[in-house]
Write an enzyme that holds these catalytic residues in place. Structure first.
Site, PDB file in Angstrom:
ATOM      1  N   SER A   1       4.497  -2.556   1.114  1.00  0.00           N
ATOM      2  CA  SER A   1       5.178  -1.851   0.023  1.00  0.00           C
ATOM      3  C   SER A   1       5.109  -0.348   0.268  1.00  0.00           C
ATOM      4  O   SER A   1       4.074   0.180   0.650  1.00  0.00           O
ATOM      5  CB  SER A   1       4.498  -2.156  -1.310  1.00  0.00           C
TER       6      SER A   1
ATOM      7  N   HIS B   1      11.371  -6.736  -0.631  1.00  0.00           N
ATOM      8  CA  HIS B   1      11.046  -7.016   0.768  1.00  0.00           C
ATOM      9  C   HIS B   1      12.309  -7.464   1.493  1.00  0.00           C
ATOM     10  O   HIS B   1      12.825  -8.543   1.234  1.00  0.00           O
ATOM     11  CB  HIS B   1       9.991  -8.121   0.886  1.00  0.00           C
TER      12      HIS B   1
ATOM     13  N   HIS C   1       4.299 -14.074   2.522  1.00  0.00           N
ATOM     14  CA  HIS C   1       3.024 -14.163   1.804  1.00  0.00           C
ATOM     15  C   HIS C   1       2.662 -15.631   1.554  1.00  0.00           C
ATOM     16  O   HIS C   1       3.521 -16.465   1.282  1.00  0.00           O
ATOM     17  CB  HIS C   1       3.105 -13.440   0.457  1.00  0.00           C
TER      18      HIS C   1
ATOM     19  N   MET D   1      -3.067  -9.359  -1.232  1.00  0.00           N
ATOM     20  CA  MET D   1      -2.614 -10.749  -1.094  1.00  0.00           C
ATOM     21  C   MET D   1      -1.985 -11.012   0.279  1.00  0.00           C
ATOM     22  O   MET D   1      -1.206 -11.952   0.434  1.00  0.00           O
ATOM     23  CB  MET D   1      -1.593 -11.077  -2.187  1.00  0.00           C
ATOM     24  N   SER D   2      -2.312 -10.167   1.262  1.00  0.00           N
ATOM     25  CA  SER D   2      -1.710 -10.368   2.595  1.00  0.00           C
ATOM     26  C   SER D   2      -2.742  -9.975   3.647  1.00  0.00           C
ATOM     27  O   SER D   2      -3.935  -9.952   3.380  1.00  0.00           O
ATOM     28  CB  SER D   2      -0.459  -9.497   2.734  1.00  0.00           C
TER      29      SER D   2
ATOM     30  N   ASN E   1      -2.869   0.933  -6.973  1.00  0.00           N
ATOM     31  CA  ASN E   1      -3.392   0.822  -8.347  1.00  0.00           C
ATOM     32  C   ASN E   1      -4.889   0.591  -8.274  1.00  0.00           C
ATOM     33  O   ASN E   1      -5.403   0.202  -7.229  1.00  0.00           O
ATOM     34  CB  ASN E   1      -2.723  -0.367  -9.069  1.00  0.00           C
TER      35      ASN E   1
ATOM     36  N   HIS F   1       3.692  -5.258 -11.151  1.00  0.00           N
ATOM     37  CA  HIS F   1       4.309  -5.074  -9.829  1.00  0.00           C
ATOM     38  C   HIS F   1       5.059  -3.744  -9.801  1.00  0.00           C
ATOM     39  O   HIS F   1       5.110  -3.068  -8.780  1.00  0.00           O
ATOM     40  CB  HIS F   1       5.254  -6.241  -9.537  1.00  0.00           C
TER      41      HIS F   1
HETATM   42  N1  HPA Z   1      -4.544  -7.000  -6.454  1.00  0.00           N
HETATM   43  C1  HPA Z   1      -4.025  -7.779  -5.478  1.00  0.00           C
HETATM   44  N2  HPA Z   1      -3.016  -7.383  -4.715  1.00  0.00           N
HETATM   45  C2  HPA Z   1      -2.510  -6.162  -4.914  1.00  0.00           C
HETATM   46  C3  HPA Z   1      -2.998  -5.312  -5.908  1.00  0.00           C
HETATM   47  C4  HPA Z   1      -4.075  -5.748  -6.715  1.00  0.00           C
HETATM   48  O1  HPA Z   1      -4.577  -5.056  -7.617  1.00  0.00           O
HETATM   49  N3  HPA Z   1      -2.265  -4.157  -5.837  1.00  0.00           N
HETATM   50  C5  HPA Z   1      -1.370  -4.323  -4.835  1.00  0.00           C
HETATM   51  N4  HPA Z   1      -1.504  -5.539  -4.276  1.00  0.00           N
END
Ligand code: HPA
Length: 277
Positions: free
Chosen positions: A31, A62, A84, A212-213, A236, A248
């Site tokens: 991202s 994406h 993913h 998550m990747s 974040n 998101h």
């Molecule tokens: N958690 C999991 N995946 C993410 C996060 C998060 O806070 N921010 C961006 N990808």
């Protein structure tokens, strides 16, 4: 020949029907790096949809294509859009694009992502060079029959993130005055963000950022003999550390805001990696 290797050979054939470009470095754009193609002297592109048997990403924002070209003297293949695990693919499918880039010729793997900051020193918009990882909460991409042409059955994971590539990133950070943090990335399955309790657990385990990747891609790359490095954009603060609920949209907005700096850091790092060719 194993089914997976056969599929990879078919994918490679699709690629070779389009281009005979041989990359040295494989770059996965997370991202915020969606427009990274602007930094590349592009020689060819190939939509994932045009590769027989290739998993297609379903995440908004994406795109799904390989970009072939050069950054300075470095021949690279870029993934604009990754697959993913939470999309429903098996881990073997998730890492197929990484293995395919290895078969194209890439010896180095540069991974980028957006991640939630867990370490209290992290702020949204920071960059974290990944120096280690925890992938124990998602299945290994190496599960199942092993094909020795790709790598060994029981690969060592001690120096997972390559020390020389890390040096190249540190040097880029210093030269371009773009501060980076360093730390451990933990991969969870998603697609839901973590609960505050899960984030507290991750912190106890020693993680500095959660996503998550990436960790599964690192394992597949290392297994296949690639030197791997990675940078997270802390988009974040993770749940419970952040005062506000996660979205998101927030992730995307922060990633977009720092995208120009992220691009500069990645490009400068790759240029420093030319010395390793
Ligand atoms: N958690 C999991 N995946 C993410 C996060 C998060 O806070 N921010 C961006 N990808």
């Amino acid at each position: 020949m194993s089914e997976m290797y056969e599929k990879l050979r078919r994918c490679l054939e699709s690629v070779r029907n389009k281009t005979d470009f041989v990359p040295e470095t494989a770059l996965v754009l997370g991202s915020g790096l969606g427009n990274y193609a602007e930094n590349i002297c592009v020689e060819a592109t190939l939509d994932y949809a045009d590769i027989e048997g290739f998993p297609i990403s379903t995440v908004p924002g994406h795109k799904g294509r390989y970009i072939f070209g050069t950054i300075g003297r470095m021949p690279i293949v870029c993934m604009q859009g990754r697959i993913h695990y939470y999309e429903g693919y098996s881990m073997e499918e998730v890492v197929l694009p990484i293995r395919l880039m290895r078969l194209m010729g890439a010896k180095q793997l540069f991974l980028t992502n957006a991640a939630g900051g867990i370490n209290p020193a992290m702020k949204a918009g920071d960059f974290m060079m990944i120096t280690g990882q925890i992938a124990s909460f998602v299945p290994s991409p190496l599960r199942g029959a092993n094909d020795e042409r790709l790598g060994v059955r029981f690969p060592d994971m001690t120096d997972l993130y390559d020390v020389k590539l890390q040096e190249a990133i540190r040097k880029a950070s210093a030269e371009h005055h773009i501060p980076i943090q360093e730390g451990t990335y933990i991969q969870l399955g998603g697609p839901n963000y973590e609960t505050p309790q899960e984030v507290a657990m991750c912190r106890i385990l020693g993680a500095d950022a959660v996503g998550m990747s990436t960790a599964c891609e690192t394992i597949a790359g290392k297994h296949a003999g690639m030197r791997v490095c990675g940078i997270s954009c802390i988009s974040n603060l993770a749940a419970g550390i952040s005062k506000t609920p996660l979205s998101h949209q927030e992730v995307q907005e922060t990633a977009d805001r720092v995208a120009p700096l992220f691009q500069e850091l990645v490009t400068a790092s790759i240029r420093n990696m030319e010395e390793l060719l």
